[in-house]
Design an enzyme around this catalytic site. Structure first.
Site, PDB file in Angstrom:
ATOM      1  N   ARG A  73      -3.045  -7.519  22.341  1.00  0.00           N
ATOM      2  CA  ARG A  73      -2.708  -7.772  23.746  1.00  0.00           C
ATOM      3  C   ARG A  73      -2.968  -9.247  24.036  1.00  0.00           C
ATOM      4  O   ARG A  73      -4.076  -9.741  23.786  1.00  0.00           O
ATOM      5  CB  ARG A  73      -3.529  -6.879  24.674  1.00  0.00           C
ATOM      6  CG  ARG A  73      -3.317  -5.395  24.437  1.00  0.00           C
ATOM      7  CD  ARG A  73      -4.295  -4.542  25.206  1.00  0.00           C
ATOM      8  NE  ARG A  73      -4.087  -4.617  26.648  1.00  0.00           N
ATOM      9  CZ  ARG A  73      -3.361  -3.746  27.339  1.00  0.00           C
ATOM     10  NH1 ARG A  73      -2.772  -2.731  26.701  1.00  0.00           N
ATOM     11  NH2 ARG A  73      -3.208  -3.853  28.628  1.00  0.00           N
ATOM     12  N   THR A 154       2.856  -5.319  30.476  1.00  0.00           N
ATOM     13  CA  THR A 154       2.241  -4.575  31.559  1.00  0.00           C
ATOM     14  C   THR A 154       2.319  -5.421  32.811  1.00  0.00           C
ATOM     15  O   THR A 154       1.820  -6.549  32.827  1.00  0.00           O
ATOM     16  CB  THR A 154       0.779  -4.225  31.246  1.00  0.00           C
ATOM     17  OG1 THR A 154       0.733  -3.355  30.106  1.00  0.00           O
ATOM     18  CG2 THR A 154       0.127  -3.519  32.425  1.00  0.00           C
ATOM     19  N   SER A 178       2.367  -0.864  36.919  1.00  0.00           N
ATOM     20  CA  SER A 178       1.207  -0.367  37.655  1.00  0.00           C
ATOM     21  C   SER A 178       1.627   0.054  39.058  1.00  0.00           C
ATOM     22  O   SER A 178       2.247  -0.727  39.786  1.00  0.00           O
ATOM     23  CB  SER A 178       0.128  -1.453  37.745  1.00  0.00           C
ATOM     24  OG  SER A 178      -0.324  -1.820  36.454  1.00  0.00           O
ATOM     25  N   LYS A 215       6.775   3.716  31.571  1.00  0.00           N
ATOM     26  CA  LYS A 215       5.385   4.114  31.789  1.00  0.00           C
ATOM     27  C   LYS A 215       4.899   3.585  33.138  1.00  0.00           C
ATOM     28  O   LYS A 215       5.044   2.401  33.438  1.00  0.00           O
ATOM     29  CB  LYS A 215       4.492   3.595  30.658  1.00  0.00           C
ATOM     30  CG  LYS A 215       4.803   4.248  29.314  1.00  0.00           C
ATOM     31  CD  LYS A 215       3.854   3.785  28.229  1.00  0.00           C
ATOM     32  CE  LYS A 215       4.150   4.498  26.906  1.00  0.00           C
ATOM     33  NZ  LYS A 215       3.231   4.065  25.821  1.00  0.00           N
ATOM     34  N   CYS A 312     -12.862   5.227  21.412  1.00  0.00           N
ATOM     35  CA  CYS A 312     -13.298   4.081  20.610  1.00  0.00           C
ATOM     36  C   CYS A 312     -13.115   4.319  19.112  1.00  0.00           C
ATOM     37  O   CYS A 312     -12.846   3.379  18.356  1.00  0.00           O
ATOM     38  CB  CYS A 312     -14.766   3.771  20.900  1.00  0.00           C
ATOM     39  SG  CYS A 312     -15.103   3.388  22.629  1.00  0.00           S
ATOM     40  N   ARG A 317      -7.015  -1.989  18.960  1.00  0.00           N
ATOM     41  CA  ARG A 317      -6.585  -3.063  19.855  1.00  0.00           C
ATOM     42  C   ARG A 317      -7.484  -4.276  19.779  1.00  0.00           C
ATOM     43  O   ARG A 317      -8.716  -4.147  19.729  1.00  0.00           O
ATOM     44  CB  ARG A 317      -6.543  -2.549  21.301  1.00  0.00           C
ATOM     45  CG  ARG A 317      -5.421  -1.572  21.555  1.00  0.00           C
ATOM     46  CD  ARG A 317      -5.729  -0.645  22.716  1.00  0.00           C
ATOM     47  NE  ARG A 317      -4.585   0.193  23.041  1.00  0.00           N
ATOM     48  CZ  ARG A 317      -4.188   1.234  22.347  1.00  0.00           C
ATOM     49  NH1 ARG A 317      -4.867   1.586  21.255  1.00  0.00           N
ATOM     50  NH2 ARG A 317      -3.133   1.933  22.707  1.00  0.00           N
ATOM     51  N   LEU A 318      -6.859  -5.424  19.846  1.00  0.00           N
ATOM     52  CA  LEU A 318      -7.545  -6.699  20.011  1.00  0.00           C
ATOM     53  C   LEU A 318      -6.915  -7.409  21.204  1.00  0.00           C
ATOM     54  O   LEU A 318      -5.751  -7.166  21.530  1.00  0.00           O
ATOM     55  CB  LEU A 318      -7.421  -7.564  18.759  1.00  0.00           C
ATOM     56  CG  LEU A 318      -8.005  -6.996  17.465  1.00  0.00           C
ATOM     57  CD1 LEU A 318      -7.656  -7.891  16.290  1.00  0.00           C
ATOM     58  CD2 LEU A 318      -9.534  -6.849  17.579  1.00  0.00           C
ATOM     59  N   ARG A 319      -7.670  -8.299  21.828  1.00  0.00           N
ATOM     60  CA  ARG A 319      -7.168  -9.001  23.006  1.00  0.00           C
ATOM     61  C   ARG A 319      -7.415 -10.490  22.899  1.00  0.00           C
ATOM     62  O   ARG A 319      -8.492 -10.914  22.478  1.00  0.00           O
ATOM     63  CB  ARG A 319      -7.837  -8.457  24.278  1.00  0.00           C
ATOM     64  CG  ARG A 319      -7.459  -7.025  24.584  1.00  0.00           C
ATOM     65  CD  ARG A 319      -8.392  -6.388  25.597  1.00  0.00           C
ATOM     66  NE  ARG A 319      -7.963  -5.030  25.936  1.00  0.00           N
ATOM     67  CZ  ARG A 319      -8.238  -3.966  25.212  1.00  0.00           C
ATOM     68  NH1 ARG A 319      -8.954  -4.094  24.100  1.00  0.00           N
ATOM     69  NH2 ARG A 319      -7.802  -2.775  25.568  1.00  0.00           N
ATOM     70  N   ASP A 590      -9.058  -3.037  68.874  1.00  0.00           N
ATOM     71  CA  ASP A 590      -9.758  -4.117  68.166  1.00  0.00           C
ATOM     72  C   ASP A 590      -8.775  -5.116  67.552  1.00  0.00           C
ATOM     73  O   ASP A 590      -9.015  -6.321  67.581  1.00  0.00           O
ATOM     74  CB  ASP A 590     -10.652  -3.520  67.077  1.00  0.00           C
ATOM     75  CG  ASP A 590     -11.373  -4.586  66.279  1.00  0.00           C
ATOM     76  OD1 ASP A 590     -12.208  -5.294  66.859  1.00  0.00           O
ATOM     77  OD2 ASP A 590     -11.079  -4.725  65.067  1.00  0.00           O
TER      78      ASP A 590
END
Length: 620
Positions: A73, A154, A178, A215, A312, A317-319, A590
């Site tokens: 990612r 994403t 999202s 997705k 886990c 995955r790595l970022r 208000d």
């Protein structure tokens, strides 16, 4: 060092063999929506050959627990055009100076290195990746990397409809969008910005261009949007969506607490009560999602169980952050700067050694944050719109999610102007906000299920005795322990006379404090849930439904408020409805008091109530 050298040598040999018998064209992924090209056979032969004769996976990307990291990612920017409450504080986050961010060439250099070592999927993230000006060019360059099978993104969807055609041509093969609510007013509350219709147009465009599944990521938060689970699932009936419910996770600045989290098991139980035929799908290797499907539905539903059932053990995955730091775990604090080594002139071998050392230090799991949830979290005050409300005086309301599905199935893919009109109610003379919209009024949000008008209600029998005082006249709470549980519904109203100046500003949404109708609506919903804390002798009621509707009355220069509440229990909900209407009215005052103090709150009254031993009531 022997294993990596052998890996690279084998890759070179295989690559040279393949090139000698192919057209020499780069490996490309078929774009969603495009017809296959059976005449061009060499690239597919080549991919098959590579699968059958794959070189050993890189030791640099394999950790001490044997997990192979083939998914990278890459954050393209720290900036975002929204301020989601679960993601960052309202004021935003301190931004890294531009000179310290990865350049396009540095991003591509690192991507090329990881792909050579075995990464076959790259996802572009942010911040919001689509606000980076050269995002299309980055996708096009990544597409040329040999061995990269998937390029995903994403996005919050705000810019998606505009950019997706270009991104698809450049080689984008997967889209995650999202979206945490189907209610426009709530969307604005969650993300602290406008833009609901743009996200919906982005989803429409992705489906139109052939992405399947599209997705949709939904972070579920108790008391905010867990009541919309069924509405989201209903959208998968006729649309190729993979709605992914994500457990609320802690990040810096989002004020996370345990009570806000809705666990996977609790969400699944809610879905199975409505659709007992829900089927679990086989889990893909290294998948973070537990996938389910309702027979006959086009799409599917997934759960990302980061907190209650961590994944886990199969994490691949790595970022890489926007400033060039490598993170081997989303929840971990340890990072190593690849940018600094890259700019210092590190060789490919040196970079691989740094990457390998970081991957080798990856922990078995994010133990410091992992929660074992045997049961659902404790229940807290929340609302649910899943049950229909049947009271006289409220018009029949049709499920907006059902309408959307019908629209897609019946007439093909609607055009963008139609969607914009559908979601925004374009052209209507008045502004209306409702947490449960009228099908004949401005369609501001999705409603869950069709509702029918109720039968006429009778008057409340007279009572000559106050119930909240004892025989000596002292305040006392009514004992409802022996009363049966029945369905209770109550509707109350209030009117706020604003005057000409304040009314015009509210109508045009030009108040400096923000959108008064949206804020008042949310305040009314919240007040209904907190009634027992505000009115001393009220029982706590677990509400299953709250609706707050505000309409502008030009003739009186007023806002008319209608609040309805529903619950099943031994006591009524008229106080919840009255409190909701009153607090919504006070909130309007208000919001507008800086413009005019000549604002009058009036006609706070009960319209109707049903259920209970004393019979029904309906104000004529």
């Amino acid at each position: 060092m022997a294993a990596p050298l052998v890996s690279r040598m084998l890759r070179r040999v295989l690559s040279s063999r393949v090139r000698s018998c192919s057209s020499g064209a780069p490996v490309t992924q078929p774009r969603p929506g495009e017809p296959s090209q059976p005449a061009v056979e060499e690239p597919s032969r080549r991919r098959q050959f590579l699968r059958e004769h794959a070189a050993p996976f890189s030791a640099f990307l394999t950790d001490s627990f044997g997990r192979r990291h083939s998914y990278l990612r890459i954050s393209l920017t720290e900036k975002c055009n929204l301020r989601c409450q679960y993601c960052m504080p309202e004021e935003g986050v301190p931004l890294t100076p531009k000179a310290d961010l990865l350049t396009t060439e540095e991003i591509l250099t690192l991507a090329r290195l990881f792909v050579k070592e075995g990464v076959d999927k790259i996802r572009l993230t942010g911040g919001e990746p689509l606000i980076r000006p050269d995002v299309v060019n980055i996708v096009a360059q990544l597409r040329q990397l040999e061995g990269l099978r998937t390029i995903g993104i994403t996005t919050n969807g705000i810019n998606l409809a505009r950019l997706l055609p270009q991104l698809q041509k450049a080689g984008l093969s997967a889209v995650n969008i999202s979206l945490d609510t189907l209610v426009p007013a709530k969307f604005e509350f969650i993300v602290r910005r406008k833009g609901f219709h743009k996200v919906m147009e982005g989803i429409h465009k992705a489906i139109e261009l052939g992405y399947s599944p599209v997705k949709v990521n939904c972070v579920v938060m108790r008391g905010l949007n867990e009541d919309e689970l069924l509405d989201f699932v209903a959208l998968t009936k006729g649309l190729p969506l993979d709605v992914r419910f994500i457990e609320y996770m802690p990040f810096d600045g989002n004020k996370w607490n345990f009570k806000k989290m809705v666990s996977y098991k609790e969400m699944l139980d809610t879905l199975q009560q409505r659709w007992p035929e829900l089927e679990k799908l086989p889990e893909e290797e290294s998948s973070t999602a537990k996938a389910f499907k309702i027979p006959g539905f086009q799409g599917q539903v997934s759960f990302i169980t980061s907190m209650s059932e961590h994944f886990c053990g199969t994490c691949n995955r790595l970022r890489i952050t926007a400033d060039g730091n490598l993170k081997v775990c989303l929840f971990g604090n340890s990072e190593v700067s690849l940018r600094d080594h890259l700019r210092a002139g590190a060789s490919e071998e040196e970079l691989l050694s740094i990457i390998g050392a970081a991957v080798g230090r990856k922990k078995r799991q994010h133990a410091e944050l992992f929660l074992t949830l045997q049961d659902s979290p404790p229940a807290v005050l929340s609302i649910s719109f899943r049950d229909s409300l049947h009271v006289q005086g409220l018009r029949h309301r049709v499920s907006r999610s059902h309408q959307m599905v019908t629209l897609w199935e019946g007439g093909g893919v609607p055009q963008t102007p139609l969607l914009a009109q559908w979601w925004l109610g374009a052209g209507l003379p008045q502004r209306h906000y409702s947490s449960h919209p009228d099908s004949d009024a401005n369609p501001k949000c999705l409603s869950p299920e069709p509702q029918a008008p109720a039968t006429p209600l009778g008057p409340l029998p007279a009572s000559g005795q106050l119930t909240h005082v004892d025989t000596e006249g002292r305040a006392a709470m009514v004992d409802v322990g022996g009363k049966p549980d029945t369905e209770r519904v109550a509707v109350a109203s209030a009117v706020v006379l604003l005057g000409p100046v304040a009314f015009r500003l509210v109508q045009e949404n030009r108040l400096k404090k923000g959108d008064a109708l949206v804020v008042a609506q949310l305040a009314g919903v919240q007040a209904a849930k907190l009634t027992s804390q505000l009115i001393p002798l009220c029982h706590h009621v677990a509400l299953s439904h709250v609706q707050v509707r505000l309409e502008l009355d030009s003739a009186r220069q007023a806002v008319v408020i209608e609040a309805s509440c529903r619950a099943r229990g031994p006591t009524g909900v008229e106080m919840e409805a009255l409190t909701s209407a009153a607090v919504a009215a006070l909130t309007l005052y208000d919001m507008c008091k800086a413009v005019s103090r000549d604002i009058v709150l009036e006609e706070i009254k009960l319209i109707s109530k049903t259920g209970g031993q004393r019979g029904d009531f309906h104000r004529t």
